[in-house]
Enzyme design. Sequence first.
Site, PDB file in Angstrom:
ATOM      1  N   ARG A 224       0.857  -1.195   0.000  1.00  0.00           N
ATOM      2  CA  ARG A 224       0.000   0.000   0.000  1.00  0.00           C
ATOM      3  C   ARG A 224       0.885   1.234   0.000  1.00  0.00           C
ATOM      4  NH1 ARG A 224      -3.559  -2.595  -1.589  1.00  0.00           N
ATOM      5  NH2 ARG A 224      -5.611  -2.963  -0.707  1.00  0.00           N
ATOM      6  N   HIS A 272      -1.582   0.429  -9.728  1.00  0.00           N
ATOM      7  CA  HIS A 272      -2.248  -0.532  -8.834  1.00  0.00           C
ATOM      8  C   HIS A 272      -2.817  -1.715  -9.634  1.00  0.00           C
ATOM      9  CE1 HIS A 272      -4.296  -0.921  -4.668  1.00  0.00           C
ATOM     10  NE2 HIS A 272      -4.179  -2.134  -5.226  1.00  0.00           N
TER      11      HIS A 272
HETATM   12  P1  NDP Z   1      -1.895 -11.194   4.945  1.00  0.00           P
HETATM   13  O1  NDP Z   1      -2.747 -10.585   5.993  1.00  0.00           O
HETATM   14  O2  NDP Z   1      -2.093 -12.629   4.616  1.00  0.00           O
HETATM   15  O3  NDP Z   1      -0.351 -11.003   5.327  1.00  0.00           O
HETATM   16  C1  NDP Z   1       0.145  -9.871   5.934  1.00  0.00           C
HETATM   17  C2  NDP Z   1       1.603 -10.124   6.303  1.00  0.00           C
HETATM   18  O4  NDP Z   1       2.167  -8.894   6.801  1.00  0.00           O
HETATM   19  C3  NDP Z   1       1.776 -11.163   7.422  1.00  0.00           C
HETATM   20  O5  NDP Z   1       2.932 -11.915   7.175  1.00  0.00           O
HETATM   21  C4  NDP Z   1       1.985 -10.287   8.651  1.00  0.00           C
HETATM   22  O6  NDP Z   1       2.780 -10.885   9.667  1.00  0.00           O
HETATM   23  C5  NDP Z   1       2.742  -9.136   8.064  1.00  0.00           C
HETATM   24  N1  NDP Z   1       2.619  -7.964   8.931  1.00  0.00           N
HETATM   25  C6  NDP Z   1       1.503  -7.296   9.282  1.00  0.00           C
HETATM   26  N2  NDP Z   1       1.809  -6.295  10.131  1.00  0.00           N
HETATM   27  C7  NDP Z   1       3.141  -6.355  10.304  1.00  0.00           C
HETATM   28  C8  NDP Z   1       4.060  -5.593  11.072  1.00  0.00           C
HETATM   29  N3  NDP Z   1       3.664  -4.576  11.842  1.00  0.00           N
HETATM   30  N4  NDP Z   1       5.368  -5.933  11.043  1.00  0.00           N
HETATM   31  C9  NDP Z   1       5.771  -6.958  10.279  1.00  0.00           C
HETATM   32  N5  NDP Z   1       4.962  -7.728   9.521  1.00  0.00           N
HETATM   33  C10 NDP Z   1       3.661  -7.416   9.535  1.00  0.00           C
HETATM   34  O7  NDP Z   1      -2.089 -10.291   3.639  1.00  0.00           O
HETATM   35  P2  NDP Z   1      -1.956 -10.728   2.098  1.00  0.00           P
HETATM   36  O8  NDP Z   1      -0.668 -11.428   1.923  1.00  0.00           O
HETATM   37  O9  NDP Z   1      -3.191 -11.393   1.642  1.00  0.00           O
HETATM   38  O10 NDP Z   1      -1.921  -9.264   1.413  1.00  0.00           O
HETATM   39  C11 NDP Z   1      -0.925  -8.339   1.760  1.00  0.00           C
HETATM   40  C12 NDP Z   1      -1.240  -6.979   1.177  1.00  0.00           C
HETATM   41  O11 NDP Z   1      -0.960  -6.938  -0.213  1.00  0.00           O
HETATM   42  C13 NDP Z   1      -2.701  -6.528   1.252  1.00  0.00           C
HETATM   43  O12 NDP Z   1      -3.042  -6.071   2.544  1.00  0.00           O
HETATM   44  C14 NDP Z   1      -2.747  -5.419   0.221  1.00  0.00           C
HETATM   45  O13 NDP Z   1      -2.416  -4.180   0.841  1.00  0.00           O
HETATM   46  C15 NDP Z   1      -1.638  -5.801  -0.761  1.00  0.00           C
HETATM   47  N6  NDP Z   1      -2.182  -6.170  -2.082  1.00  0.00           N
HETATM   48  C16 NDP Z   1      -1.824  -5.380  -3.154  1.00  0.00           C
HETATM   49  C17 NDP Z   1      -2.287  -5.689  -4.411  1.00  0.00           C
HETATM   50  C18 NDP Z   1      -1.833  -4.900  -5.591  1.00  0.00           C
HETATM   51  O14 NDP Z   1      -2.360  -5.095  -6.702  1.00  0.00           O
HETATM   52  N7  NDP Z   1      -0.845  -4.029  -5.467  1.00  0.00           N
HETATM   53  C19 NDP Z   1      -3.200  -6.811  -4.656  1.00  0.00           C
HETATM   54  C20 NDP Z   1      -3.464  -7.604  -3.472  1.00  0.00           C
HETATM   55  C21 NDP Z   1      -2.982  -7.262  -2.230  1.00  0.00           C
HETATM   56  P3  NDP Z   1       2.277 -12.194  10.478  1.00  0.00           P
HETATM   57  O15 NDP Z   1       2.418 -13.332   9.493  1.00  0.00           O
HETATM   58  O16 NDP Z   1       3.237 -12.302  11.586  1.00  0.00           O
HETATM   59  O17 NDP Z   1       0.857 -11.925  10.879  1.00  0.00           O
HETATM   60  C1  OXD Z   2      -6.149  -5.837  -2.890  1.00  0.00           C
HETATM   61  C2  OXD Z   2      -5.707  -4.901  -3.895  1.00  0.00           C
HETATM   62  O1  OXD Z   2      -6.014  -5.536  -1.710  1.00  0.00           O
HETATM   63  O2  OXD Z   2      -6.181  -4.997  -5.037  1.00  0.00           O
HETATM   64  O3  OXD Z   2      -6.651  -6.911  -3.255  1.00  0.00           O
HETATM   65  O4  OXD Z   2      -4.869  -4.047  -3.638  1.00  0.00           O
END
Ligand code: NDP
Ligand code: OXD
Length: 309
Positions: A224, A272
Amino acid sequence: MTVVIVSDFANPQPWINGLKKADPEVEVIMHDELQDRSKVEFALAWNHPPGIFMQFPNLKTISSLGAGVDHLLKDPDIPSHINIVRIIDPLLSQDMFEFALAVIMSRLKSLVHFRENQHKKVWKKKRYLRMDQVRVGVMGTGVIGHHVASNLLRIGFSVSGWSRSQGQPAAYKKYFGQNQLKAFLNNTDILISLLPLTPETHGMLNKNTLGMLPQGAWVVNLGRGPLLVDGDLIILLDAGHLAGANLDVFHQEPLPENHPFWAHPKVYITPHVASLTDPESVAPQIIENYRRTLQKQPLLNLVNRKKGY
Ligand code: NDP
Ligand code: OXD
């Protein structure tokens, strides 16, 4: 019973078609066409108008139309009893892996550089890098990040990951927590950011942390926009500490016309599009959560509102 879509999509039709295909019985309606809001128990949302959910007295579940839920959690007017669920989909993870791979390979093989030379009719060789010559660090090894890291490892990259908690063992080297952040960054040549946006991760990619990357490192932000302090990235690029950045997400989207990223020679922008939710692929899980909401059963992909993801 009715599923309402509350989104800023120019064309919601693929969503309506996908949901109807998954369950022909379900009534799918856009929120601005709805007569009686008290009928709605389940909503699908992407970039909703803030406060709107207070107008649905019987709403029980909101499903994000993507993996991220920051667009929902930033709205203080979503009552705390409402469950928030999100999308987890193999296609979304695989598309992200393919995008990350494309970006990395373009960098390793200098494809943009050669394209620029083509415009100048310059024939000049430049040594390329191989997969095993760079260390990729995936920041946020959740559902998507883990898939990206595992697959980059499988095809020959040197990979590590960093997340909040230790989690399950993985084939790539795992770092976790603030104490291990420096070691993770010190050993990363290409940083892939796949963190969710939460109060903790906001601004996490800043002068201090990005400065821990080795000289000449490359930053790829796919998580993000507000994870990144834009001005700090520019300082490190201009100082030559960082070689470049691929940015897919931004503080404000679309990226404002006057933003310095547009013209920066070391910044590569995509709008995006790293991984787009496929309505047909995810409709069955949405319908399943709709049924579970009506039957008061445990939901799939429930978000921990306290943790923020
Ligand atoms: P998940 O919730 O499955 O994973 C989040 C990860 O981030 C986990 O490993 C978590 O750690 C880690 N995390 C969260 N907070 C912290 C912190 N404070 N310090 C360190 N690590 C942290 O999310 P997804 O993998 O499904 O998606 C991730 C993000 O990708 C989405 O939230 C979205 O913003 C972005 N996205 C972007 C897209 C694009 O087109 N650009 C499309 C889809 C998603 P832990 O394992 O320890 O909980
Ligand atoms: C998502 C994205 O969060 O598209 O799926 O960014």
